[in-house]
Structure formats: C-alpha cells, structure tokens
Design an enzyme around this catalytic site. Structure first.
Site, PDB file in Angstrom:
ATOM      1  N   CYS A  80      -6.239 -35.312 -35.266  1.00 50.33           N
ATOM      2  CA  CYS A  80      -7.395 -34.504 -35.682  1.00 50.33           C
ATOM      3  C   CYS A  80      -7.006 -33.062 -35.978  1.00 50.33           C
ATOM      4  O   CYS A  80      -7.344 -32.517 -37.011  1.00 50.33           O
ATOM      5  CB  CYS A  80      -8.482 -34.557 -34.609  1.00 50.33           C
ATOM      6  SG  CYS A  80      -9.965 -33.634 -35.066  1.00 50.33           S
ATOM      7  N   CYS A 134      -8.754 -34.283 -39.207  1.00 50.57           N
ATOM      8  CA  CYS A 134     -10.083 -33.687 -39.393  1.00 50.57           C
ATOM      9  C   CYS A 134     -10.051 -32.196 -39.708  1.00 50.57           C
ATOM     10  O   CYS A 134     -10.714 -31.735 -40.636  1.00 50.57           O
ATOM     11  CB  CYS A 134     -10.944 -33.888 -38.134  1.00 50.57           C
ATOM     12  SG  CYS A 134     -10.678 -35.409 -37.238  1.00 50.57           S
ATOM     13  N   LYS A 136      -8.139 -31.099 -43.002  1.00 52.19           N
ATOM     14  CA  LYS A 136      -8.891 -31.715 -44.107  1.00 52.19           C
ATOM     15  C   LYS A 136     -10.192 -30.956 -44.355  1.00 52.19           C
ATOM     16  O   LYS A 136     -10.547 -30.676 -45.508  1.00 52.19           O
ATOM     17  CB  LYS A 136      -9.182 -33.173 -43.777  1.00 52.19           C
ATOM     18  CG  LYS A 136     -10.080 -33.880 -44.788  1.00 52.19           C
ATOM     19  CD  LYS A 136     -10.645 -35.150 -44.176  1.00 52.19           C
ATOM     20  CE  LYS A 136     -11.613 -34.828 -43.046  1.00 52.19           C
ATOM     21  NZ  LYS A 136     -12.070 -36.024 -42.326  1.00 52.19           N
ATOM     22  N   TYR A 152     -13.234 -43.652 -45.697  1.00 54.77           N
ATOM     23  CA  TYR A 152     -13.624 -42.239 -45.656  1.00 54.77           C
ATOM     24  C   TYR A 152     -12.486 -41.313 -46.059  1.00 54.77           C
ATOM     25  O   TYR A 152     -12.707 -40.308 -46.752  1.00 54.77           O
ATOM     26  CB  TYR A 152     -14.181 -41.875 -44.275  1.00 54.77           C
ATOM     27  CG  TYR A 152     -13.166 -41.790 -43.169  1.00 54.77           C
ATOM     28  CD1 TYR A 152     -12.610 -40.569 -42.805  1.00 54.77           C
ATOM     29  CD2 TYR A 152     -12.761 -42.919 -42.460  1.00 54.77           C
ATOM     30  CE1 TYR A 152     -11.679 -40.472 -41.785  1.00 54.77           C
ATOM     31  CE2 TYR A 152     -11.837 -42.836 -41.442  1.00 54.77           C
ATOM     32  CZ  TYR A 152     -11.299 -41.613 -41.100  1.00 54.77           C
ATOM     33  OH  TYR A 152     -10.373 -41.534 -40.090  1.00 54.77           O
ATOM     34  N   GLU A 200     -12.828 -38.767 -49.219  1.00 57.13           N
ATOM     35  CA  GLU A 200     -12.751 -37.328 -48.948  1.00 57.13           C
ATOM     36  C   GLU A 200     -11.679 -36.658 -49.799  1.00 57.13           C
ATOM     37  O   GLU A 200     -11.918 -35.616 -50.419  1.00 57.13           O
ATOM     38  CB  GLU A 200     -12.490 -37.116 -47.452  1.00 57.13           C
ATOM     39  CG  GLU A 200     -13.705 -37.433 -46.603  1.00 57.13           C
ATOM     40  CD  GLU A 200     -13.430 -37.451 -45.118  1.00 57.13           C
ATOM     41  OE1 GLU A 200     -14.396 -37.376 -44.342  1.00 57.13           O
ATOM     42  OE2 GLU A 200     -12.251 -37.555 -44.719  1.00 57.13           O
ATOM     43  N   HIS A 255     -39.838 -24.897 -43.842  1.00 58.26           N
ATOM     44  CA  HIS A 255     -39.835 -24.748 -45.299  1.00 58.26           C
ATOM     45  C   HIS A 255     -39.412 -23.341 -45.705  1.00 58.26           C
ATOM     46  O   HIS A 255     -39.772 -22.372 -45.041  1.00 58.26           O
ATOM     47  CB  HIS A 255     -41.251 -25.029 -45.820  1.00 58.26           C
ATOM     48  CG  HIS A 255     -41.368 -24.959 -47.304  1.00 58.26           C
ATOM     49  ND1 HIS A 255     -40.900 -25.939 -48.137  1.00 58.26           N
ATOM     50  CD2 HIS A 255     -41.906 -24.001 -48.094  1.00 58.26           C
ATOM     51  CE1 HIS A 255     -41.149 -25.602 -49.384  1.00 58.26           C
ATOM     52  NE2 HIS A 255     -41.757 -24.427 -49.391  1.00 58.26           N
ATOM     53  N   GLU A 277     -36.209 -30.354 -44.017  1.00 58.23           N
ATOM     54  CA  GLU A 277     -37.627 -30.661 -43.845  1.00 58.23           C
ATOM     55  C   GLU A 277     -37.992 -32.034 -44.399  1.00 58.23           C
ATOM     56  O   GLU A 277     -39.003 -32.617 -44.003  1.00 58.23           O
ATOM     57  CB  GLU A 277     -38.484 -29.579 -44.500  1.00 58.23           C
ATOM     58  CG  GLU A 277     -38.465 -29.592 -46.025  1.00 58.23           C
ATOM     59  CD  GLU A 277     -39.389 -28.533 -46.631  1.00 58.23           C
ATOM     60  OE1 GLU A 277     -40.580 -28.522 -46.281  1.00 58.23           O
ATOM     61  OE2 GLU A 277     -38.906 -27.728 -47.459  1.00 58.23           O
TER      62      GLU A 277
END
Length: 448
Positions: A43, A48, A51, A178, A182, A437, A442
């Site tokens: 990682c 992770c 990346k 993934y 990515e 908002h 939302e």
C-alpha cells in the site's frame, strides 16, 4: 523470562504486520518484524499511496482545461512525468520513515532481511541467524500475477510502474480489475494512448453492473480503447525497443509499454510454511480461522496472504484484532460485513453492501433507487460526463442493503454513507434527512 527470543515474530512489515507489531508491543510483548524489502508494504511503497498521488496529478489534465470555462486564462501546459514521479517517490520515502519511527517508538526490532519458517516456533534469516518466537505472524501480502505467455518478460507490473523513466506514448494494460482501470485513467490523462486488454467480457467483476457499465461508457467516450475476449498469444520486442502484442485472433497492438494487471496471488512461496504444517488453499493462500490462526497453533496470518478481503484497512483491522486477541487479553474478530471499497478510476466509483444482482438472489424482492445526473461543475465546464448513484433496498424491511456510485469524489461521499448502510438504516431515514444543497452528495437523500 521466556524460553523464546521473542514473544512475537512478524514476517512482513506491511499494513497488517506493522499494526500487529505495534499493538502487540503496546500490550507488553517483545516483538521483532522481518522485512526483506521496504517498510510499509504494498500500500505505502508500491500501491494505494503512490497510485493515489498519480491520480491527483492526472486530474490536473482536465482541471486545467475546465478552468478556462471558469474564467481563468490558463495557457497550454506541458506535463513532466519525471517531476511527478520523483515527488511521489520522495513522499513514499517520507512515509516509510514514519512507519519505521512507529516501530522504533514501540521498541519493535526491525530486521531488514528475508525470514523463512523452520518450525512452529522458529525462523531463519537470510544472514543465517536462527530466531525463536512463542508466536509467529505471517503478513507477507500478495504479489502481481504475470500471465504465462511468450515474451511476458517484456511487460511490467504495478510494482515497477512507479519507477518508469518516461511516460509511455502507447500503453497496453492487460486486465479488467481495479488496478487496470485505475492506471488506464492515469495514463490516458497523461497523454498516453491506452488500450485495455481483457480475456473476458467484464470489467470490475464484483462491482454493481450498472456502475461498471457507466465507467466503460465514460472511458470509451474519453478515448480509451478496449479489447474484450482477447487472449494474448505473445509479446514481441522490436529492434527499436517498442513492443507488439499479438493475440490468438484479431489484429496485433503496437505499444511502448505493456502493464500486467491480471490479479494478485498470496505471497507464500518459499516461506517454509510446510515445515510447520501450515495449510494453504488451492490459490496458495494461508488458511486461517476467524481469529487469524492457521492450522499450526503458534502461527497466525493476516492481510492479503490469507486472501479474505485484499484491502489495506482490512489487513490493519486483522492485525489489530490478532494482537488484542493473543497479547491483549481481548479476544475479538473482524467483521467483514458491509466493507466499502472504491476504484480510483477516472471518474472514480465506490460501493458498499450488496449489488443489485446479489440482493435479488439473496432477498428476492428489492427496490432500486437511482439518480443519473450531470454534476454542476461538469455543466459549466461543458462536459457531458454524468454521475450515477444507486441504492438497493430490501422491499420487506425498507433497509438499505447497498449503495453504489460513480462520479467526482464518489469514494469520499461513500465513506460517510457506508456508516448508514452498516448501521442498517432505512430508505425512510435517508428521505427524512434534509439535503445539503448544492452538493453532489445531496442526491443520496433525494433518490427516486
């Protein structure tokens, strides 16, 4: 005084191993951890973290163009791969230093050597030193799979991609998971011509079909090429250093770089697990019980090497739970239900809980609520790219059993929303919450 050199000997200083070491030491255990490469594991060092930094860098490609629609007089900008690469690698060095400091502050002995198991309570270091421990923890993670094709030595994996001398003009990315998606987004934004090659016809298996179909649509619209049901025959290297990827059928693809992103296998080979009777499954993963204990009473395993859920936060929790159970007098296990996950593609997607297919197969009657909209920023930037939020609800109880989304900041939004799914909140609970908002988030409380 113990008859062993250490109370705990950890093999692998990745996320799970470091957390287990630190917590066990805090409980009073004498701990050593062996790491043959760098502290931080996949990682931090080659996964992770670097990346995600590349992804931040890639986003500027569109942000700089969009800025003109927002009134900024941005000139044409060139991209320097080496600048980003070097800055990313420098930050990796910084983080490794922090991990080392954590171990040092907890008086964990860090041994920069490969360790192999020689028995239920013993390991041998690459230097020849023999060490004994009351408990051994294996936390060696997983390793990229390289396809068995002629010329595979001409390709690279995610381990090497962060060290490239230059950004490739043409890149072939093999895989549909993934990591493949990515890096497809990253290199496309850096100006590379990207071709994704997949043996099957599905991207991101395991994610909700509606969301992954939207990613395919957007990626194609951006100019990423896809070759589905494509079986590689061989990779040839030309005299000028360029590559040619040939398939069992269809035209070959020319490339400057081939990146293999075809999955990861547990890193158990050569660890000597057989000397202690540690059982592996058919994929080479270490078999463990709910407390991460292997078939050998004194040996435990956490993280990707067990192939339960290959996610860094899961490995960290497993390491922590192990240390509390074995050394802290607090026997506990990890809850694997409703674990959120994300793909930092371009745009990113994220999900938690059941997909629509899983819910229909498990629950029978479900309700689906969606919002398919163009984010406000994309509207003014004159981009047609649309976001999609999807909620799966148990029709019998009104409980939200799944949330899936693709769009800007989807992972950031989903992390908070995952708490609601984990807590078992209902669609009515979402409806009763006043919208914030104007925001993209939302839409979660306005789903129809």
């Amino acid at each position: 005084m113990s008859d062993y050199d250490f109370d705990l000997f950890v093999i692998g200083a990745g996320s799970g191993g470091v957390r287990a070491s630190r917590v066990a030491a805090a409980h009073g255990a004498r701990v050593a951890v062996a790491e043959e490469f760098r502290v931080g594991g996949t990682c931090v060092i080659r996964g992770c973290v670097p990346k995600k930094l590349l992804i931040y860098g890639a986003h500027f490609a569109e942000d700089l163009k969009d800025a003109r629609r927002f009134g900024w007089n941005v000139p044409d900008c060139g991209f320097e791969w080496t600048t980003l690469r070097d800055n990313v690698l420098a930050d990796v060095d910084r983080l490794e230093g922090l991990y080392k400091n954590t171990l040092d502050n907890h008086k964990v002995e860090l041994i920069g050597e490969r360790a192999t198991i020689t028995g239920p309570h013993s390991v041998k270091l690459a230097s020849g030193r023999e060490v004994t421990a009351k408990v051994i923890l294996v936390a060696t993670g997983a390793w990229p799979i390289i396809p068995d094709v002629e010329g595979a030595e001409h390709g690279i994996t995610s381990n090497e991609v962060f060290h490239l001398d230059e950004c490739p003009g043409r890149i072939v990315i093999v895989g549909g998971g993934y990591i493949a998606n990515e890096f497809a987004g990253i290199f496309h934004q850096f100006g590379s011509h990207v071709t994704m090659v997949n043996r099957g016809n599905t991207l991101l298996r395991g994610y909700d079909e509606t969301v992954r179909d939207r990613l395919l649509q957007i990626s194609t619209m951006k100019g990423i090429n896809f070759r589905f049901n494509a079986k590689m025959e061989k990779i040839e290297k030309n005299e000028d250093g360029t590559l040619c990827v040939r398939f069992e059928s269809g035209d070959p693809v020319a490339a400057d770089l081939v990146l293999f992103a075809t999955g990861r296998r547990p890193h158990t080979e050569g660890l000597g697990l057989e000397t202690a009777g540690v059982e592996l499954d058919e994929k080479g993963a270490i078999k463990v019980d709910e407390y991460s204990q292997t078939s050998c009473e004194s040996i435990y395993a956490v993280g990707d090497v067990t192939d339960r859920l290959q996610l860094t936060p899961v490995a960290i929790r497993e390491g922590h739970a192990f240390a509390d159970t074995v050394f802290g007098g607090n026997k506990r296990k990890v809850d694997y239900g409703c674990v959120p996950s994300a793909v930092f593609s371009h745009p990113p997607l994220a999900g938690v809980g059941m997909t629509e297919a899983e819910a229909r197969n498990t629950l029978g009657t479900v309700k689906i609520y969606t919002s398919d909209f163009r984010p406000m920023k994309n509207v003014l930037a004159n981009r047609d790219e649309r976001a999609l939020y999807k909620m799966i609800v148990d029709a019998t109880t009104d409980r939200v059993v799944g949330l899936h989304m693709i769009g800007p900041d989807a992972p950031e939004i989903l992390q908070a929303a995952a708490v609601a799914v984990k807590a078992g909140l209902t669609k009515q609970d979402f409806d009763d919450t006043v919208a914030l908002h104007p925001s993209m988030a939302e839409e979660l409380v306005l789903l129809k």
